[in-house]
Design an enzyme around this catalytic site. Structure first.
Site, PDB file in Angstrom:
ATOM      1  N   LYS A  40       0.694  -1.493   0.164  1.00 53.01           N
ATOM      2  CA  LYS A  40       0.348   0.095   0.119  1.00 53.01           C
ATOM      3  C   LYS A  40       0.605   1.343  -0.116  1.00 53.01           C
ATOM      4  CE  LYS A  40      -0.290   0.150   4.711  1.00 53.01           C
ATOM      5  NZ  LYS A  40      -1.060   1.016   6.158  1.00 53.01           N
ATOM      6  N   SER A  75     -10.087   2.057  -2.411  1.00 50.85           N
ATOM      7  CA  SER A  75      -9.004   3.098  -2.048  1.00 50.85           C
ATOM      8  C   SER A  75     -10.500   4.351  -3.391  1.00 50.85           C
ATOM      9  CB  SER A  75      -8.109   3.535  -2.312  1.00 50.85           C
ATOM     10  OG  SER A  75      -7.264   4.334  -2.121  1.00 50.85           O
ATOM     11  N   TYR A  92      -0.216   1.324  -7.271  1.00 49.24           N
ATOM     12  CA  TYR A  92      -0.234   1.459  -5.968  1.00 49.24           C
ATOM     13  C   TYR A  92      -2.386   1.318  -6.359  1.00 49.24           C
ATOM     14  CZ  TYR A  92      -3.302   1.869  -2.173  1.00 49.24           C
ATOM     15  OH  TYR A  92      -4.424   1.846  -0.833  1.00 49.24           O
ATOM     16  N   LYS A 121      -5.531  -1.280  -7.219  1.00 44.67           N
ATOM     17  CA  LYS A 121      -6.884  -0.762  -6.180  1.00 44.67           C
ATOM     18  C   LYS A 121      -7.932  -1.182  -7.925  1.00 44.67           C
ATOM     19  CE  LYS A 121      -5.503  -1.252  -2.061  1.00 44.67           C
ATOM     20  NZ  LYS A 121      -6.068  -2.771  -1.135  1.00 44.67           N
ATOM     21  N   ARG A 148      -8.147  16.648   3.240  1.00 43.17           N
ATOM     22  CA  ARG A 148      -8.623  15.314   2.911  1.00 43.17           C
ATOM     23  C   ARG A 148      -9.561  15.191   4.199  1.00 43.17           C
ATOM     24  NH1 ARG A 148      -5.628  16.361  -0.574  1.00 43.17           N
ATOM     25  NH2 ARG A 148      -3.580  14.941  -1.566  1.00 43.17           N
TER      26      ARG A 148
HETATM   27  C1  UD1 Z   1      -2.028   8.483  -0.354  1.00 45.49           C
HETATM   28  C2  UD1 Z   1      -2.231   8.143  -1.574  1.00 45.49           C
HETATM   29  C3  UD1 Z   1      -3.405   7.351  -1.332  1.00 45.49           C
HETATM   30  C4  UD1 Z   1      -3.302   6.573  -0.358  1.00 45.49           C
HETATM   31  C5  UD1 Z   1      -4.103   7.094   0.713  1.00 45.49           C
HETATM   32  C6  UD1 Z   1      -3.698   6.116   2.367  1.00 45.49           C
HETATM   33  C7  UD1 Z   1      -0.876   9.660  -2.422  1.00 45.49           C
HETATM   34  C8  UD1 Z   1      -1.206  10.215  -3.944  1.00 45.49           C
HETATM   35  N1  UD1 Z   1      -2.112   8.588  -1.983  1.00 45.49           N
HETATM   36  O1  UD1 Z   1      -3.358   9.216  -0.205  1.00 45.49           O
HETATM   37  O2  UD1 Z   1      -2.708   6.442  -2.774  1.00 45.49           O
HETATM   38  O3  UD1 Z   1      -5.229   5.419  -0.031  1.00 45.49           O
HETATM   39  O4  UD1 Z   1      -2.485   8.090   1.414  1.00 45.49           O
HETATM   40  O5  UD1 Z   1      -2.408   4.765   2.163  1.00 45.49           O
HETATM   41  O6  UD1 Z   1      -0.152   9.129  -1.777  1.00 45.49           O
HETATM   42  N2  UD1 Z   1       0.780  15.453   3.807  1.00 45.49           N
HETATM   43  C9  UD1 Z   1       2.169  16.366   3.819  1.00 45.49           C
HETATM   44  N3  UD1 Z   1       3.105  15.873   4.832  1.00 45.49           N
HETATM   45  C10 UD1 Z   1       3.838  15.062   4.799  1.00 45.49           C
HETATM   46  C11 UD1 Z   1       2.834  14.142   4.558  1.00 45.49           C
HETATM   47  C12 UD1 Z   1       1.071  14.389   3.969  1.00 45.49           C
HETATM   48  O7  UD1 Z   1       1.990  17.698   4.312  1.00 45.49           O
HETATM   49  O8  UD1 Z   1       5.162  14.325   5.728  1.00 45.49           O
HETATM   50  C13 UD1 Z   1       0.158  15.961   3.660  1.00 45.49           C
HETATM   51  C14 UD1 Z   1      -0.115  15.653   1.962  1.00 45.49           C
HETATM   52  O9  UD1 Z   1       0.695  16.196   0.720  1.00 45.49           O
HETATM   53  C15 UD1 Z   1      -1.943  15.655   2.235  1.00 45.49           C
HETATM   54  C16 UD1 Z   1      -2.060  15.543   3.017  1.00 45.49           C
HETATM   55  O10 UD1 Z   1      -1.464  15.274   4.016  1.00 45.49           O
HETATM   56  O11 UD1 Z   1      -2.374  16.682   1.147  1.00 45.49           O
HETATM   57  C17 UD1 Z   1      -2.094  13.091   3.381  1.00 45.49           C
HETATM   58  O12 UD1 Z   1      -1.306  12.896   2.962  1.00 45.49           O
HETATM   59  P1  UD1 Z   1      -1.422  11.548   3.097  1.00 45.49           P
HETATM   60  O13 UD1 Z   1      -2.305  10.630   4.618  1.00 45.49           O
HETATM   61  O14 UD1 Z   1       0.080  10.571   2.307  1.00 45.49           O
HETATM   62  O15 UD1 Z   1      -3.223  11.091   3.002  1.00 45.49           O
HETATM   63  P2  UD1 Z   1      -2.788  10.739   0.871  1.00 45.49           P
HETATM   64  O16 UD1 Z   1      -1.873  11.783   0.175  1.00 45.49           O
HETATM   65  O17 UD1 Z   1      -4.541  11.658   0.616  1.00 45.49           O
END
Ligand code: UD1
Length: 343
Positions: free
Chosen positions: A84, A124, A150, A154, A232
């Site tokens: 994942k 997802s 990934y 899905k 999100r």
């Molecule tokens: C990600 C995956 C998605 C997967 C989900 C659950 C991508 C593009 N998408 O979703 O396919 O189903 O995880 O595993 O990777 N953020 C930060 N700093 C960080 C980490 C995240 O600013 O260190 C921000 C991201 O830019 C985003 C938000 O936090 O805006 C959520 O990020 P994350 O938890 O990684 O989830 P998704 O990107 O929505």
């Protein structure tokens, strides 16, 4: 019902095992522990007092899959098992397709051969790619402009399940499209235990709070969102787990997809603020460039699941932060750390 949970030792699987056992279902977990720990199953047993059978098997191997399903006489399967990590899937696409597709095919073979009639699949919100309209409902196109293997795996497995259900006419299959699962069981006994550096926001934030990482990188503050950071739909893992129980209990012949989300969008800065408030810790961060493949905003319209599954989210982002913090602070080394501390 007797329910097989593939990948049931993992983050979402272990929480779902708790909810199913508490609702009186019999649970058998099949896992290969490639990204999970047997200790999670021990803790599910401790929380619920249920006698949960655990079978170790690599479901990409058809012989091992047949052996793992043998003699269980299960009514339903929830297929969580799979790889994942989005970034890793870009670097190792063949491995991602091999593991995710082969295990799904072997599970579908077992379902058909053993006359199992109910399947719930861990899909997802990533299958929607960059959404055309917000909030996202299930009528939006799937598999358009996806940015990583990934996500493609899905979307492909969703299609494979649709084709399998045509051939196996009495199969009731439910595709659950998760938005962003966060939080932990309120006991702090089970939670998300990512290996290495967390990819996702909430585990990263909780590791900064506990002092395991120095600071968070906020991936972009120039999006067209409420405060410029990514938005999100965060869903508490206990609400998500309850969504699986509802899906099992309401599954109808054919294939039905549901969004499991809260319908509320939260920004990265809002997550940081909520976590700081419940933990009393400062989350150090700096703003970094946007992460490749990220979109500005992803928010669910969960109306279909609310209506047809009689399910809705009940727990807030604050509650999720509180429970993540409890899990993280009680288990700073995750399951492995706690296993090493136990004499
Ligand atoms: C990600 C995956 C998605 C997967 C989900 C659950 C991508 C593009 N998408 O979703 O396919 O189903 O995880 O595993 O990777 N953020 C930060 N700093 C960080 C980490 C995240 O600013 O260190 C921000 C991201 O830019 C985003 C938000 O936090 O805006 C959520 O990020 P994350 O938890 O990684 O989830 P998704 O990107 O929505």
């Amino acid at each position: 019902m007797h329910v097989i949970l593939t990948g049931g030792a993992g983050y979402i699987g272990s929480h779902t095992a708790v909810v199913l056992a508490e609702r009186g279902h019999t649970v058998t977990i099949i896992d290969d522990f490639s990204n999970s720990h047997p200790a999670a199953v021990e803790r599910v047993r401790a929380i619920t007092g249920a006698n949960i059978e655990l079978r170790e098997a690599d479901l990409t191997d058809s012989v091992a899959a047949a052996k793992a399903f043998a003699g269980l006489n299960a009514d339903a399967v929830i297929h969580f098992a799979g790889l994942k990590a989005v970034g890793e899937s870009v670097a190792e696409p063949i491995r991602y397709y091999r593991v995710n597709i082969n295990s799904a095919l072997n599970v579908l073979d077992q379902i058909r051969e053993r006359g199992i009639k109910t399947l719930v699949f861990s899909s997802s919100a990533t299958v929607y790619g960059d959404p055309q309209a917000l909030p996202i409902d299930e009528t939006q196109p799937v598999g358009v402009g996806l940015t990583n293997p990934y996500g493609w795996s899905k979307a492909m497995i969703e299609q494979i399940i649709r084709d399998a259900a045509v051939a196996q006419g009495d199969l009731a299959a439910v595709l659950l499209r998760y938005f962003n699962p966060v939080g932990a069981h309120p006991s702090g006994q089970i939670g998300e235990d990512p290996s290495g550096i967390p990819n996702n926001l909430m585990p990263f934030v909780s590791q900064v709070a506990v002092g395991k990482r120095a600071k968070l990188s906020v991936f972009g503050d120039g999006y067209k969102t409420k405060d410029g950071t990514g938005v999100r739909d965060y869903i508490h893992v206990m609400d998500l787990a309850a969504g699986h129980a509802a899906a099992l209990e309401h599954a109808q012949a054919g294939v039905t997809a549901y969004n499991l989300g809260s319908g509320e969008g939260s920004s990265v800065f809002e997550v940081i603020a909520a976590f700081e408030q419940v933990s009393g810790r400062k989350i150090a961060y700096d703003v970094a460039p946007p992460r490749s493949g990220d979109v500005a905003e992803v928010v669910a319209n969960p109306a279909k699941a609310n209506r047809e599954l009689n399910w809705r989210t009940e727990l807030s982002l604050e509650q999720a932060c509180r429970d993540s913090w409890k899990w993280q602070s009680q288990n700073p080394g995750g399951y492995l750390g706690s296993a090493q501390e136990t004499p």
